[in-house]
Design a protein around this motif. Structure first.
Motif, PDB file in Angstrom:
ATOM      1  N   UNK A 121      49.933-119.411-100.299  1.00  0.00           N
ATOM      2  CA  UNK A 121      49.742-120.560 -99.419  1.00  0.00           C
ATOM      3  C   UNK A 121      48.747-120.130 -98.354  1.00  0.00           C
ATOM      4  N   UNK A 122      47.711-120.923 -98.145  1.00  0.00           N
ATOM      5  CA  UNK A 122      46.722-120.596 -97.122  1.00  0.00           C
ATOM      6  C   UNK A 122      46.749-121.660 -96.027  1.00  0.00           C
ATOM      7  N   UNK A 123      46.425-121.227 -94.812  1.00  0.00           N
ATOM      8  CA  UNK A 123      46.463-122.132 -93.665  1.00  0.00           C
ATOM      9  C   UNK A 123      45.445-121.675 -92.628  1.00  0.00           C
ATOM     10  N   UNK A 124      44.718-122.628 -92.052  1.00  0.00           N
ATOM     11  CA  UNK A 124      43.823-122.338 -90.938  1.00  0.00           C
ATOM     12  C   UNK A 124      44.531-122.785 -89.660  1.00  0.00           C
ATOM     13  N   UNK A 125      44.787-121.833 -88.781  1.00  0.00           N
ATOM     14  CA  UNK A 125      45.564-122.098 -87.572  1.00  0.00           C
ATOM     15  C   UNK A 125      44.666-122.533 -86.417  1.00  0.00           C
ATOM     16  N   UNK A 126      45.197-123.375 -85.528  1.00  0.00           N
ATOM     17  CA  UNK A 126      44.432-123.749 -84.331  1.00  0.00           C
ATOM     18  C   UNK A 126      44.429-122.613 -83.311  1.00  0.00           C
ATOM     19  N   UNK A 127      43.350-122.511 -82.547  1.00  0.00           N
ATOM     20  CA  UNK A 127      43.272-121.480 -81.508  1.00  0.00           C
ATOM     21  C   UNK A 127      43.825-122.083 -80.217  1.00  0.00           C
ATOM     22  N   UNK A 128      45.140-122.255 -80.214  1.00  0.00           N
ATOM     23  CA  UNK A 128      45.833-122.883 -79.091  1.00  0.00           C
ATOM     24  C   UNK A 128      47.294-122.441 -79.166  1.00  0.00           C
ATOM     25  N   UNK A 129      47.787-121.827 -78.115  1.00  0.00           N
ATOM     26  CA  UNK A 129      49.154-121.318 -78.125  1.00  0.00           C
ATOM     27  C   UNK A 129      50.168-122.415 -78.450  1.00  0.00           C
ATOM     28  N   UNK A 130      50.016-123.574 -77.803  1.00  0.00           N
ATOM     29  CA  UNK A 130      51.010-124.637 -77.944  1.00  0.00           C
ATOM     30  C   UNK A 130      50.989-125.289 -79.318  1.00  0.00           C
ATOM     31  N   UNK A 139      45.671-103.951 -88.005  1.00  0.00           N
ATOM     32  CA  UNK A 139      46.322-103.772 -86.707  1.00  0.00           C
ATOM     33  C   UNK A 139      47.718-103.182 -86.860  1.00  0.00           C
ATOM     34  N   UNK A 140      47.997-102.181 -86.030  1.00  0.00           N
ATOM     35  CA  UNK A 140      49.281-101.497 -86.112  1.00  0.00           C
ATOM     36  C   UNK A 140      50.351-102.131 -85.240  1.00  0.00           C
ATOM     37  N   UNK A 141      49.969-102.633 -84.052  1.00  0.00           N
ATOM     38  CA  UNK A 141      50.954-103.069 -83.061  1.00  0.00           C
ATOM     39  C   UNK A 141      50.699-104.509 -82.632  1.00  0.00           C
ATOM     40  N   UNK A 142      51.790-105.268 -82.515  1.00  0.00           N
ATOM     41  CA  UNK A 142      51.752-106.611 -81.933  1.00  0.00           C
ATOM     42  C   UNK A 142      52.496-106.560 -80.605  1.00  0.00           C
ATOM     43  N   UNK A 143      51.837-106.951 -79.520  1.00  0.00           N
ATOM     44  CA  UNK A 143      52.407-106.871 -78.180  1.00  0.00           C
ATOM     45  C   UNK A 143      53.089-108.176 -77.783  1.00  0.00           C
ATOM     46  N   UNK A 144      54.171-108.052 -77.045  1.00  0.00           N
ATOM     47  CA  UNK A 144      54.856-109.225 -76.502  1.00  0.00           C
ATOM     48  C   UNK A 144      54.159-109.635 -75.204  1.00  0.00           C
ATOM     49  N   UNK A 145      52.934-110.103 -75.360  1.00  0.00           N
ATOM     50  CA  UNK A 145      52.086-110.386 -74.194  1.00  0.00           C
ATOM     51  C   UNK A 145      50.994-111.357 -74.581  1.00  0.00           C
ATOM     52  N   UNK A 189      49.219-112.907 -80.723  1.00  0.00           N
ATOM     53  CA  UNK A 189      50.375-113.811 -80.677  1.00  0.00           C
ATOM     54  C   UNK A 189      50.854-114.170 -82.083  1.00  0.00           C
ATOM     55  N   UNK A 190      49.907-114.471 -82.957  1.00  0.00           N
ATOM     56  CA  UNK A 190      50.265-114.798 -84.339  1.00  0.00           C
ATOM     57  C   UNK A 190      50.968-113.631 -85.009  1.00  0.00           C
ATOM     58  N   UNK A 191      50.440-112.437 -84.808  1.00  0.00           N
ATOM     59  CA  UNK A 191      51.042-111.229 -85.389  1.00  0.00           C
ATOM     60  C   UNK A 191      52.450-111.016 -84.849  1.00  0.00           C
ATOM     61  N   UNK A 192      52.608-111.186 -83.545  1.00  0.00           N
ATOM     62  CA  UNK A 192      53.932-110.978 -82.935  1.00  0.00           C
ATOM     63  C   UNK A 192      54.932-112.014 -83.444  1.00  0.00           C
TER      64      UNK A 192
END
Length: 202
Positions: free
Chosen positions: A40-49, A81-87, A139-142
């Motif tokens: 399944x493929x998806x193009x995500x919006x560049x918007x947190x909300x 990427x190795x790490x996803x930050x809660x930030x 954010x997506x990774x986290x």
């Protein structure tokens, strides 16, 4: 059958397109799936909300693995990427946690160095990067990793940064094809990872 989600991002800021979207579109045209794996493929919006609920809806489908792609203008090779930050932090967003009850970071235990070496053997320059920044890529990774952890699963998501592609460059098509080959190879490695993981749980 393995079910794999692959995402990219839409254009943002001053960029008229997004290399991750171009690569995913090219790859998807040649990769309809097989008896062993469904994509399944998806193009995500560049918007947190907007991105978070879209990602939550996708993860409600219970994919076995999520591979996320995003572009970076500061690199000239593929970066796993190795790490996803809660930030979350960027010039227009107040600094805040992505998940108020989540850990400070998620660190991947996937064999990223081995996978990079495999990609390099395919003439696909790649390296391991410490973390995915503090914007929507991170954010997506986290959020993706957090979703799998809530299901009791680990090492089921990966974020890969791809170099910026200038569509006016005479080499743009070759760069897109190179990115498509990178995705195809990573999918094979992910399939192998899922085979071993699921066999250990059987």
């Amino acid at each position: 059958m393995h079910r794999i989600l692959i995402t990219a991002f839409e254009p943002f800021l001053q960029y008229p397109t997004n290399a991750s979207m171009q690569i995913l579109t090219h790859w998807a045209e040649d990769s309809p799936g097989s008896e062993r794996v469904a994509f399944t493929t998806e193009v995500l919006p560049v918007d947190y909300d907007l991105a978070r609920p879209r990602l939550e809806d996708l993860h409600a489908n219970g994919f076995d693995f999520a591979l996320h792609l995003g572009q970076s203008p500061r690199i000239d090779e593929f970066q796993l990427e190795m790490v996803a930050l809660n930030l979350k932090h960027d010039p227009t967003t107040p600094t805040a946690q992505l998940s108020p009850f989540g850990p400070t970071a998620f660190a991947s235990r996937l064999p990223l160095e081995d996978w990079c070496q495999d990609l390099r053997h395919q003439d696909l320059p790649a390296s391991v990067s410490f973390h995915a920044g503090t914007y929507l890529c991170n954010a997506t990774y986290y959020w993706s990793t957090e979703s799998y952890r809530h299901r009791g699963l680990s090492d089921r998501s990966l974020f890969v940064h791809v170099p910026l592609i200038d569509m006016n460059d005479t080499d743009a098509e070759n760069q897109i094809r190179r990115g498509s080959r990178m995705v195809a190879r990573l999918v094979r490695l992910i399939e192998g990872h899922l085979d071993v993981t699921q066999a250990s749980l059987a």
